[in-house]
Design a protein around this motif. Structure first.
Motif, short mmCIF file in Angstrom:
data_model
loop_
_atom_site.label_atom_id
_atom_site.label_comp_id
_atom_site.label_asym_id
_atom_site.label_seq_id
_atom_site.Cartn_x
_atom_site.Cartn_y
_atom_site.Cartn_z
N TRP A 1 0.82 -1.21 0.00
CA TRP A 1 0.00 0.00 0.00
C TRP A 1 0.86 1.26 0.00
CZ3 TRP A 1 -4.57 0.28 -1.77
CH2 TRP A 1 -5.42 -0.80 -1.68
N SER A 2 2.05 1.18 0.56
CA SER A 2 2.93 2.35 0.57
C SER A 2 3.39 2.71 -0.84
CB SER A 2 4.14 2.11 1.48
OG SER A 2 4.88 1.00 1.02
N ASN A 3 3.26 1.77 -1.80
CA ASN A 3 3.62 2.04 -3.19
C ASN A 3 2.48 2.65 -3.99
OD1 ASN A 3 5.04 -1.12 -2.85
ND2 ASN A 3 6.30 0.68 -3.05
N ASP B 1 -0.05 5.58 -4.72
CA ASP B 1 -0.30 7.00 -4.53
C ASP B 1 -1.70 7.27 -5.04
OD1 ASP B 1 -0.49 9.78 -4.66
OD2 ASP B 1 1.60 10.03 -5.28
N THR B 2 -2.69 7.26 -4.13
CA THR B 2 -4.08 7.44 -4.53
C THR B 2 -4.35 8.86 -5.03
OG1 THR B 2 -4.68 7.84 -2.23
CG2 THR B 2 -4.97 5.60 -3.08
N HIS B 3 -3.61 9.82 -4.48
CA HIS B 3 -3.81 11.22 -4.88
C HIS B 3 -3.41 11.42 -6.34
CE1 HIS B 3 -4.14 15.54 -4.61
NE2 HIS B 3 -2.87 15.66 -5.05
N GLU B 4 -2.23 10.90 -6.73
CA GLU B 4 -1.73 11.04 -8.10
C GLU B 4 -2.21 9.90 -9.00
OE1 GLU B 4 0.03 13.56 -9.46
OE2 GLU B 4 0.00 14.65 -7.56
N ARG B 5 -2.84 8.90 -8.39
CA ARG B 5 -3.32 7.71 -9.11
C ARG B 5 -2.15 6.99 -9.82
NH1 ARG B 5 -9.10 8.88 -11.68
NH2 ARG B 5 -8.81 6.67 -12.02
N LEU B 6 -1.10 6.71 -9.02
CA LEU B 6 0.11 6.09 -9.51
C LEU B 6 0.54 4.95 -8.61
CD1 LEU B 6 2.33 9.25 -10.17
CD2 LEU B 6 1.27 7.84 -11.92
N LEU B 7 1.28 4.01 -9.21
CA LEU B 7 2.00 3.01 -8.45
C LEU B 7 3.45 3.43 -8.46
CD1 LEU B 7 0.47 -0.29 -9.89
CD2 LEU B 7 -0.18 0.91 -7.80
N ARG B 8 4.07 3.49 -7.31
CA ARG B 8 5.47 3.93 -7.24
C ARG B 8 6.36 2.76 -6.85
NH1 ARG B 8 5.62 9.39 -7.64
NH2 ARG B 8 3.76 10.50 -7.05
#
Length: 174
Positions: free
Chosen positions: A163-165, A167-174
């Motif tokens: 879940w730390s990967n 980014d719901t705000h930017e709608r990205l997987l990091r």
């Protein structure tokens, strides 16, 4: 003279074993060092392992490489692993600096890239849906498969996703 005596006593197989244990297993990802070890055991040691480390010449490496023309991808990988091992050997004084015998010209290996067609992706996604509905796949596995197709990530990246990967705000997987 002592260093040269040690070099003469070491075989290519001895150096490859040390390279795997002292470098690959410590510095490389598990899948990578396992593949290096497979190449060493199945290709390099049987073909050139008995040669003294100080006597290994580019000609012998080129002959090994050209003798494997039936399996060009494996041949190129074997030379690359050997080159890495010989560079390591130079760093640790097991070969004279600048004498890597695996610096030979490799025939360009053809990279194969094949993308799924739209029809294939559609069928795969429908099959995932059907298997999930029928109980053949858990919801987690089905989601993982969908993420693979939606993102282009590697399987290991999806399996290790936390879940730390996300980014719901930017709608990205990091």
């Amino acid at each position: 003279q002592e260093i040269e005596r040690i070099r003469r006593a070491l075989s290519v197989a001895d150096v490859l074993d040390r390279f795997i244990e002292d470098h690959a297993k410590l510095k490389l990802a598990p899948k990578t060092w396992a593949e290096y070890e497979r190449i060493v055991e199945k290709i390099l040691k049987p073909q050139i392992g008995g040669t003294s480390i100080s006597d290994l010449e580019p000609k012998a490496v080129a002959e090994m490489y050209h003798g494997m023309r039936e399996t060009p991808t494996q041949a190129a990988l074997a030379v690359r692993v050997l080159s890495s091992a010989m560079s390591w050997a130079e760093e640790f004084g097991l070969r004279s600096p600048g004498t890597n015998p695996a610096r030979i010209r490799l025939k360009g290996t053809r990279r194969r890239t094949r993308l799924f067609s739209d029809g294939e992706v559609s069928r795969l996604l429908k099959t995932i849906d059907a298997l999930e509905t029928g109980g053949g796949l858990t919801a987690t596995v089905a989601l993982g498969l969908r993420l693979l197709f939606a993102t282009g990530c590697r399987a290991g990246e999806i399996c290790g996703l936390q879940w730390s990967n996300v980014d719901t705000h930017e709608r990205l997987l990091r």
